[in-house]
Design a protein around this motif. Sequence first.
Motif, PDB file in Angstrom:
ATOM      1  N   SER A  52       0.864  -1.123   0.047  1.00 25.25           N
ATOM      2  CA  SER A  52      -0.155   0.024   0.186  1.00 25.25           C
ATOM      3  C   SER A  52       0.784   1.425   0.020  1.00 25.25           C
ATOM      4  CB  SER A  52      -1.037   0.141   1.253  1.00 25.25           C
ATOM      5  OG  SER A  52      -0.236  -0.149   2.495  1.00 25.25           O
ATOM      6  N   VAL A  53       0.246   2.287  -0.586  1.00 30.30           N
ATOM      7  CA  VAL A  53       0.885   3.761  -0.612  1.00 30.30           C
ATOM      8  C   VAL A  53       0.261   4.773  -0.053  1.00 30.30           C
ATOM      9  CG1 VAL A  53       2.512   2.922  -2.240  1.00 30.30           C
ATOM     10  CG2 VAL A  53       0.345   3.957  -2.830  1.00 30.30           C
ATOM     11  N   ASN A  54       0.617   5.794   0.644  1.00 32.15           N
ATOM     12  CA  ASN A  54      -0.273   6.836   0.795  1.00 32.15           C
ATOM     13  C   ASN A  54      -0.444   7.940  -0.384  1.00 32.15           C
ATOM     14  OD1 ASN A  54       2.327   8.113   0.678  1.00 32.15           O
ATOM     15  ND2 ASN A  54       1.808   9.456   2.622  1.00 32.15           N
ATOM     16  N   ARG A  55      -1.286   9.152   0.012  1.00 34.28           N
ATOM     17  CA  ARG A  55      -1.559   9.664  -0.939  1.00 34.28           C
ATOM     18  C   ARG A  55      -0.467  10.714  -1.398  1.00 34.28           C
ATOM     19  NH1 ARG A  55      -6.079  13.920   0.780  1.00 34.28           N
ATOM     20  NH2 ARG A  55      -7.433  11.879   1.097  1.00 34.28           N
ATOM     21  N   ALA A  56       0.426  10.971  -0.531  1.00 34.31           N
ATOM     22  CA  ALA A  56       1.564  11.841  -0.940  1.00 34.31           C
ATOM     23  C   ALA A  56       2.403  10.927  -2.036  1.00 34.31           C
ATOM     24  CB  ALA A  56       2.550  12.005   0.256  1.00 34.31           C
ATOM     25  N   PHE A  57       2.447   9.673  -2.183  1.00 35.46           N
ATOM     26  CA  PHE A  57       3.477   8.754  -2.852  1.00 35.46           C
ATOM     27  C   PHE A  57       2.897   8.815  -4.054  1.00 35.46           C
ATOM     28  CE2 PHE A  57       4.679   5.029  -4.930  1.00 35.46           C
ATOM     29  CZ  PHE A  57       5.801   4.858  -4.637  1.00 35.46           C
ATOM     30  N   TRP A  58       1.472   8.585  -4.344  1.00 34.46           N
ATOM     31  CA  TRP A  58       1.113   8.598  -5.808  1.00 34.46           C
ATOM     32  C   TRP A  58       0.961  10.092  -6.507  1.00 34.46           C
ATOM     33  CZ3 TRP A  58      -3.832  10.630  -6.339  1.00 34.46           C
ATOM     34  CH2 TRP A  58      -4.657  10.319  -4.992  1.00 34.46           C
ATOM     35  N   GLN A  59       0.912  11.173  -5.533  1.00 34.60           N
ATOM     36  CA  GLN A  59       0.870  12.492  -5.956  1.00 34.60           C
ATOM     37  C   GLN A  59       2.336  12.648  -6.278  1.00 34.60           C
ATOM     38  OE1 GLN A  59      -0.918  14.674  -2.967  1.00 34.60           O
ATOM     39  NE2 GLN A  59      -2.955  14.523  -3.884  1.00 34.60           N
ATOM     40  N   THR A  60       3.231  12.567  -5.623  1.00 26.22           N
ATOM     41  CA  THR A  60       4.660  12.956  -5.901  1.00 26.22           C
ATOM     42  C   THR A  60       5.346  12.108  -7.035  1.00 26.22           C
ATOM     43  OG1 THR A  60       5.036  12.877  -3.508  1.00 26.22           O
ATOM     44  CG2 THR A  60       6.990  12.790  -5.070  1.00 26.22           C
ATOM     45  N   PHE A  61       4.967  10.934  -7.218  1.00 25.80           N
ATOM     46  CA  PHE A  61       5.346  10.412  -8.396  1.00 25.80           C
ATOM     47  C   PHE A  61       4.459  10.040  -9.592  1.00 25.80           C
ATOM     48  CE2 PHE A  61       7.839   8.682  -4.838  1.00 25.80           C
ATOM     49  CZ  PHE A  61       9.209   8.880  -4.994  1.00 25.80           C
ATOM     50  N   ARG A  62       3.232  10.609  -9.490  1.00 29.50           N
ATOM     51  CA  ARG A  62       2.330  10.762 -10.632  1.00 29.50           C
ATOM     52  C   ARG A  62       1.654   9.415 -10.873  1.00 29.50           C
ATOM     53  NH1 ARG A  62       4.592  16.105 -13.852  1.00 29.50           N
ATOM     54  NH2 ARG A  62       4.608  17.400 -12.153  1.00 29.50           N
ATOM     55  N   HIS A  63       1.706   8.391  -9.955  1.00 30.31           N
ATOM     56  CA  HIS A  63       1.106   7.048 -10.328  1.00 30.31           C
ATOM     57  C   HIS A  63      -0.257   6.966  -9.836  1.00 30.31           C
ATOM     58  CE1 HIS A  63       4.696   5.571 -11.957  1.00 30.31           C
ATOM     59  NE2 HIS A  63       5.493   5.857 -10.763  1.00 30.31           N
ATOM     60  N   SER A  64      -1.336   6.300 -10.261  1.00 27.30           N
ATOM     61  CA  SER A  64      -2.483   5.804  -9.851  1.00 27.30           C
ATOM     62  C   SER A  64      -2.178   4.613  -8.896  1.00 27.30           C
ATOM     63  CB  SER A  64      -3.487   5.377 -10.918  1.00 27.30           C
ATOM     64  OG  SER A  64      -3.042   4.249 -11.567  1.00 27.30           O
ATOM     65  N   ARG A  65      -3.119   4.154  -7.776  1.00 26.51           N
ATOM     66  CA  ARG A  65      -3.012   3.381  -7.132  1.00 26.51           C
ATOM     67  C   ARG A  65      -3.003   2.039  -7.603  1.00 26.51           C
ATOM     68  NH1 ARG A  65      -3.564   4.243  -1.531  1.00 26.51           N
ATOM     69  NH2 ARG A  65      -4.412   6.525  -1.296  1.00 26.51           N
ATOM     70  N   GLY A  66      -3.567   1.999  -8.543  1.00 33.12           N
ATOM     71  CA  GLY A  66      -3.678   0.349  -9.297  1.00 33.12           C
ATOM     72  C   GLY A  66      -2.338   0.242 -10.142  1.00 33.12           C
ATOM     73  N   ALA A  67      -1.800   1.194 -10.479  1.00 33.00           N
ATOM     74  CA  ALA A  67      -0.507   1.222 -11.234  1.00 33.00           C
ATOM     75  C   ALA A  67       0.876   0.810 -10.149  1.00 33.00           C
ATOM     76  CB  ALA A  67      -0.130   2.320 -12.266  1.00 33.00           C
ATOM     77  N   VAL A  68       0.503   1.084  -8.755  1.00 34.55           N
ATOM     78  CA  VAL A  68       1.711   1.035  -7.931  1.00 34.55           C
ATOM     79  C   VAL A  68       1.503  -0.043  -6.972  1.00 34.55           C
ATOM     80  CG1 VAL A  68       2.367   2.295  -5.791  1.00 34.55           C
ATOM     81  CG2 VAL A  68       1.897   3.576  -7.809  1.00 34.55           C
ATOM     82  N   GLU A  69       0.298  -0.584  -6.541  1.00 30.73           N
ATOM     83  CA  GLU A  69       0.023  -1.606  -5.394  1.00 30.73           C
ATOM     84  C   GLU A  69       0.241  -2.815  -6.264  1.00 30.73           C
ATOM     85  OE1 GLU A  69      -3.298  -0.670  -3.227  1.00 30.73           O
ATOM     86  OE2 GLU A  69      -2.658   1.011  -2.346  1.00 30.73           O
ATOM     87  N   GLY A  70       1.007  -3.852  -5.713  1.00 30.18           N
ATOM     88  CA  GLY A  70       1.128  -5.181  -5.940  1.00 30.18           C
ATOM     89  C   GLY A  70       2.252  -5.443  -6.993  1.00 30.18           C
TER      90      GLY A  70
END
Length: 237
Positions: A52-70
């Motif tokens: 899992s990641v927090n909001r600052a993570f996908w905002q900083t690296f401009r990723h969507s949650r689905g593209a990050v987790e897993g």
Amino acid sequence: RVVGVIGVAQDNSERNKAEEEIQRLNMLNSRIISSSPSALAVLRGKERVVVSVNRAFWQTFRHSRGAVEGGPITEVLALEGLEKVIEEALLSKEQQEIRHTALDGSERWFTVSATPLRGEPEAAAEAEVEALLILDDVTEQRLQKETLHETARLASIGELAAGVAHELNNPLAGVMGFAELLMARPLSPSIKEDVAKIYDQARRATRVVQNLLSFARKHPPERRYKDVTAVIARAVE
């Protein structure tokens, strides 16, 4: 045939309170992680799979949650040597600095720290346990440090220029003085012209020295009209 009944009463008040407290703490931790300005990611196992990641993570690296987790963190972030940095951070508990290149080619710098969510750091580095990855954007601080370093370098150059200028003033004054003495003597026109050039070049060097002193002493700049044709003529000569 029922011959008797046994009734058992158990007080669950303390257990219910404990469960409510656990839920409250979990919710509090979730809010803290979600609102943290640092980019946080929970990683699992040797592959450092993103749980899992927090909001600052996908905002900083401009990723969507689905593209990050897993997926493994090394595939999610284009950070050179990230896996090694995470291992070192888990073992030493010290921040590591690393460079990130965005999709648009821009570069940013991050401090990376990691801590096991349970167990010892050695276990987190090897076993299938979860670890918390913390990334802080320090690009602005790095630029400020570079600016301060550049300012200090310019200040040292100014001091050096002032010292050199003072050392050059005396020999230049001697060159100009002897040139004036020569021009006061009866000389052929060609020789007098050459001596006049020596005098002019010495004056030019003196102005350069004065500019160095002005730079070192932070004098306000002056604007003057200049004959461009004369400048070109001197350069041709």
